[in-house]
Design a protein around this motif. Structure first.
Motif, short mmCIF file in Angstrom:
data_model
loop_
_atom_site.label_atom_id
_atom_site.label_comp_id
_atom_site.label_asym_id
_atom_site.label_seq_id
_atom_site.Cartn_x
_atom_site.Cartn_y
_atom_site.Cartn_z
N LEU A 184 -12.04 -4.65 1.00
CA LEU A 184 -13.32 -3.87 1.55
C LEU A 184 -13.66 -2.16 0.59
N ASP A 185 -15.06 -2.71 0.27
CA ASP A 185 -15.21 -1.56 -0.64
C ASP A 185 -16.47 -0.62 0.00
N ASN A 186 -16.11 0.40 -0.35
CA ASN A 186 -16.86 1.60 0.29
C ASN A 186 -16.39 1.32 1.77
N VAL A 187 -14.73 1.45 1.76
CA VAL A 187 -14.09 1.75 3.24
C VAL A 187 -15.06 3.63 3.97
N HIS A 188 -15.03 4.44 3.19
CA HIS A 188 -15.59 5.20 3.37
C HIS A 188 -16.76 5.57 4.42
N THR A 189 -17.58 4.48 4.50
CA THR A 189 -18.79 4.45 5.29
C THR A 189 -18.49 3.95 6.58
N LEU A 190 -17.48 3.66 6.88
CA LEU A 190 -17.21 2.85 8.25
C LEU A 190 -16.51 4.89 8.92
N THR A 191 -17.19 4.79 10.19
CA THR A 191 -16.72 6.30 11.16
C THR A 191 -16.44 5.51 12.37
N MET B 258 0.06 -13.83 6.60
CA MET B 258 -0.87 -14.75 5.60
C MET B 258 -2.59 -13.67 5.61
N LEU B 259 -2.53 -11.91 5.86
CA LEU B 259 -3.53 -11.25 5.34
C LEU B 259 -2.74 -10.35 4.77
N ARG B 260 -3.41 -9.81 3.42
CA ARG B 260 -3.11 -8.13 2.98
C ARG B 260 -4.96 -7.99 2.70
N CYS B 261 -4.72 -6.99 3.34
CA CYS B 261 -6.32 -6.19 3.49
C CYS B 261 -5.71 -4.72 2.61
N VAL B 262 -7.48 -5.09 1.09
CA VAL B 262 -7.13 -3.74 0.41
C VAL B 262 -8.24 -3.11 0.77
N LEU B 263 -8.31 -1.85 0.50
CA LEU B 263 -9.06 -0.89 1.56
C LEU B 263 -9.65 -0.28 0.37
N VAL B 264 -11.27 -0.07 0.07
CA VAL B 264 -11.18 1.37 -1.13
C VAL B 264 -12.79 1.87 -1.00
N GLY B 265 -12.26 3.16 -1.01
CA GLY B 265 -13.02 4.39 -0.64
C GLY B 265 -13.23 5.23 -1.15
N ARG B 266 -13.75 5.84 -1.42
CA ARG B 266 -13.52 7.33 -1.52
C ARG B 266 -12.92 8.68 -0.69
N THR B 267 -12.48 8.52 0.15
CA THR B 267 -11.69 8.87 1.23
C THR B 267 -11.02 8.13 2.13
N ASP B 268 -9.72 9.21 2.41
CA ASP B 268 -8.80 7.62 2.99
C ASP B 268 -9.87 7.49 4.99
#
Length: 849
Positions: A138-145, A163-173
């Protein structure tokens, strides 16, 4: 939204799924593979969550896209690039299902409002049933509020299993309970400090853009940009064209970074950018916000606006490029606003006695009284004396009624070489200086010392240096942190006054080396050690002085070269002595010094005498600056001149120095007054701190007196004492220039000659190179051996090795002096040598001796 629309998939509210959002971003041709970060991503398969956070333009999305393209993801990949409009449950989960569908996970039941848990359970079951792991990015995850979305995402990560690995990419945690994942060891985190490009990666990026810089330039650029990928790219694009890189970068910062912040945050950044380093308390003072530190902490975690500085104090540092944009924006507003912010900063620092940090802000705010006080209280007066900050104070009103301002005005006048103004301001400062702490009298004394060194008489310098030395000692005893530059100035002045009085022991004690000593201090220490006869120490300190002078751009002081010339003359390495004498002369043309000029004249005379040119030796002594040298040096030069013009006769004038006494004793030996000679030498033993060459010469005079009286055993013991003393420092000059009777006795005594064969060894260690020489260009290297020596030339060579003079060789061989000179010239020509000792060395190397 833009992108390709897929007809087979839609969101729950019927909108088509844009498949462009399900594709990883393409990698540009200039992309740099960053193996160290690939490896960090590779460590994640055993962990459920990977978080990659960094500011805009840090290369985080491209990094993860490169990783997936490399095939290291460890499973089928579903990619989703989020946008602000995706912060709705129905849209977000529809796109997640679409991304998983591309990875081979089929969920038949869509998300429905009111049945969120049922949907999430079915999604978890579908993932758990997979035969191959799935990686959801999930890229730009910082847009989720929205809390409902984030809670559902946390549920999915927690229950989907391996079976699932989640990779979160964003500007903030992402606002997930990351602490739980850390505690469980199920998270991999890559943050902005790791995303920063290393110098090697920056070099690869520049190269990919067709720009090549040297290693130092790349390292400097990397440090300047903090390894920020966007700034490096803009630099790389602009460097070949020397175009508008700053404007382009500034636009990026304003629009992409600052534009995303709230007006309140931008105002905080704007008000605090006047400080290069920003303690938390100063941030509160400048921003007038109690929560300033909390805001800066949040920005530091994002990693582009500010970073938290290392150390005990809570301090922040603005990113250089961001600060440049902020300062430009601040300068477009009212001037009073900028001045007021600097005034606040200066007073805040001064309130905590942090005057060195208050100074630049006080200057920019034109708070002259506070600026002058900051210079004095921080003991930074030498910066003004050396010119590093003097020009900043030239607009200061001259009549400020503060003693600190008067001291600063005196320092500025000294820098401008206005001794009258300097003395006037010093007097005014002294009248107002009562009742202050040590910083004011010490600063005042430092300016007075600088004045006396440049324009004062020797007694004036002695008085100023004595006072400054006492104040420096008081400051150090009470624990005041005195800057090394200020301590060095006072030590130099004190040592110079001691050297003028010929107190060599005192000068060496004052100049005891420390880690931060500059070239000038080390040069004077080398000179004092050389005059004492400690040649090895002098050599070491002088070479460190020359290295330090070249490294820190300090003024070229001649003391180190004079010291080395003195050392090499005493070692009888006349070539090296001549080299350093010429270098010292060049430095003295730029920075005249009567003491150094007089010592240099003495060195040059000794070099010419060693080469057999008495006329030029006398000429060199005549060039000494008469009337401006210390009395002891004037007397030493006079004694040397008398010895050259009238060998064996007593000095023409009375004197009190040890060299004068030695000259009297030698004259007494020549006149047959051996008892008087011994008495004169014995009286020298009562003087403390005699230089080594004087002690050696005293024993040589004693040996000459004993030989005159026919007491060879006593002469041998005296000569042994002289040799033992000289050997410790390889002091050859007094032994090679002593009376002919003593040299003949040394040659005849085979035991002494063998035990002290160092007299004919190469004087300079191979590990200590002679510096590049300014003398005339050398002729092309001649062969070591031109043609074989004749029998007579070989005989003459043997006598040369035994230190025979030309006259002694003539008497021994029963030939004329001119015949000996002819043979000597033949030896020198055939061995390609210019001096006798050089011919002896080459003959030994060839096995001829």
């Amino acid at each position: 939204m833009h992108g390709e629309i897929a007809t087979e998939l839609t969101t729950t509210d019927g909108e088509p799924i844009m498949t462009i959002k399900l594709e990883p971003p393409g990698l540009p041709p200039w992309w740099v593979v960053r193996e160290r970060l690939r490896e960090r991503l590779d460590t994640g398969p055993a962990r459920r969550l990977t978080v990659v956070t960094g500011p805009a333009g840090s290369g985080k999305s491209s990094l993860v896209a490169d990783w997936t393209a490399s095939g290291h993801a460890g499973g089928r990949v579903g990619w989703l690039t989020l946008e602000p409009d995706d912060d709705r449950p129905e849209t977000f989960w529809s796109y997640v299902v679409a991304a998983l569908h591309r990875a081979g996970v089929h969920v038949t039941s869509p998300w429905q409002e009111g049945a969120e848990r049922s949907f999430l359970v079915r999604l978890v079951v579908a993932l758990s049933a997979q035969q191959e792991p799935v990686v959801l990015i999930l890229d730009n995850v910082h847009t989720l509020t929205r809390a409902s979305i984030l809670d559902g995402l946390h549920f999915l990560i927690e229950h989907a299993g391996p079976m699932l690995r989640c990779v979160l990419v964003g500007r903030t945690d992402p606002p997930l309970p990351l602490h739980r994942y850390r505690l469980a060891g199920s998270i991999t985190e890559i943050r902005h400090d790791e995303l920063a490009f290393t110098p090697a990666e920056a070099d690869a990026l520049l190269t990919a853009h067709g720009t090549r810089l040297g290693p130092n330039a790349v390292a400097e650029l990397t440090e300047q940009t903090h390894g920020w990928a966007a700034a490096l790219r803009l630099e790389a694009r602009a460097l070949p064209m020397s175009g508008d890189k700053k404007d382009e970068l500034a636009d990026y910062i304003r629009n992409e970074l600052l534009g995303e912040q709230t007006a309140a945050t931008r105002e905080l950044l704007l008000r605090t950018c006047v400080a290069e380093r920003l303690p938390a308390g100063l941030a509160v003072e400048l921003s007038v916000r109690r929560d300033a530190a909390q805001v800066l902490d949040r920005l530091a975690r994002q990693g582009v606006f500010v970073t938290a500085a290392a150390g005990g104090e809570r301090t922040y540092v603005h990113h250089p490029q961001v600060r440049e944009v902020l300062l430009a924006a601040l300068s477009e507003g009212p001037v009073d606003r900028v001045t007021g912010l600097h005034r606040r900063a200066a007073r805040w620092y001064a309130g905590f006695d942090r005057y060195a940090e208050a100074l630049p802000h006080a200057l920019l705010a034109k708070e002259w009284a506070l600026a002058a006080t900051s210079v004095v209280r921080s003991l930074g007066i030498t910066d003004l004396l050396d010119g590093r900050g003097a020009t900043a104070f030239t607009p200061m009103p001259p009549d400020l009624d503060r003693p600190e301002a008067a001291v600063v005005a005196a320092a500025v006048a000294h820098y401008l070489d206005d001794p009258e103004a300097c003395a006037k301001h010093l007097m005014r400062a002294g009248e107002m200086a009562g009742g202050h702490d040590i910083s004011l009298p010490l600063s005042l004394a430092a300016v007075d010392v600088a004045r006396a060194r440049r324009h004062g008489r020797p007694d004036d310098l002695a008085a100023s240096a004595e006072l400054a030395w006492r104040l420096l000692d008081d400051a150090l005893v009470t624990g005041v942190a005195v800057p090394s530059a200020l301590a060095s100035l006072i030590r130099l002045a004190r040592a110079e006054s001691l050297l003028w009085r010929h107190d060599l022991t005192g000068a060496c004690a004052v100049l005891q080396p420390s880690e931060n000593d500059g070239g000038e201090v080390l040069g004077r220490l080398a000179l004092a050690e050389a005059l004492c006869g400690r040649l090895r120490r002098a050599n070491e300190h002088a070479r460190r002085a020359l290295d330090r002078t070249g490294a820190d751009d300090t003024p070229g002081d001649a003391a180190a070269d004079v010291a080395l010339a003195w050392v090499h003359t005493d070692e009888y390495d006349l070539t090296a002595a001549r080299v350093h004498a010429e270098q010292a002369a060049a430095r003295l043309e730029e920075h005249p010094d009567a003491l150094l000029a007089g010592l240099l004249a003495l060195v040059r005379a000794r070099v010419h005498r060693g080469g057999g040119d008495t006329a030029r030796a006398v000429e060199a002594l005549t060039a000494a600056p008469a009337g401006t040298m210390p009395p002891w040096l004037t007397e030493m030069i006079a004694v040397t001149r008398d010895a050259l013009l009238a060998p064996g006769r007593p000095p023409s004038a009375k004197g009190t120095t040890a060299p004068h006494a030695i000259a009297e004793a030698l004259a007494a030996v020549t006149a047959g007054e051996t008892t008087r000679a011994r008495s004169v030498v014995a009286s020298l033993g009562e003087r403390p701190g005699l230089p080594l060459d004087v002690r050696v010469e005293g024993w040589l005079v004693t040996a000459a007196a004993e030989l005159t009286d026919g007491r060879r055993d006593r002469a041998r013991r005296a000569l042994h004492r002289a040799l033992a003393l000289a050997e410790t420092e390889r002091l050859r000059r007094p032994l090679l220039e002593t009376a002919a009777t003593v040299r003949r006795f040394l040659r005849e005594d085979r035991d002494l000659a063998v035990r002290h064969d160092w007299l004919g060894a190469t004087p300079r260690p191979a590990s200590v190179p002679v510096p590049a020489a300014p003398p005339p260009p050398a002729a092309p290297a001649a062969p070591v051996m031109v043609e074989p020596l004749t029998a007579k030339e070989t005989e003459v060579l043997g006598y040369l090795a035994q230190l025979f003079s030309t006259e002694e060789i003539a008497r021994t061989m029963y030939v004329s002096v001119n015949t000996v000179k002819t043979h000597v010239r033949g030896v020198l020509r055939k061995l390609a040598a210019t001096r006798r000792n050089e011919a002896v060395r080459r003959a030994r190397d060839l096995g001829l001796l």
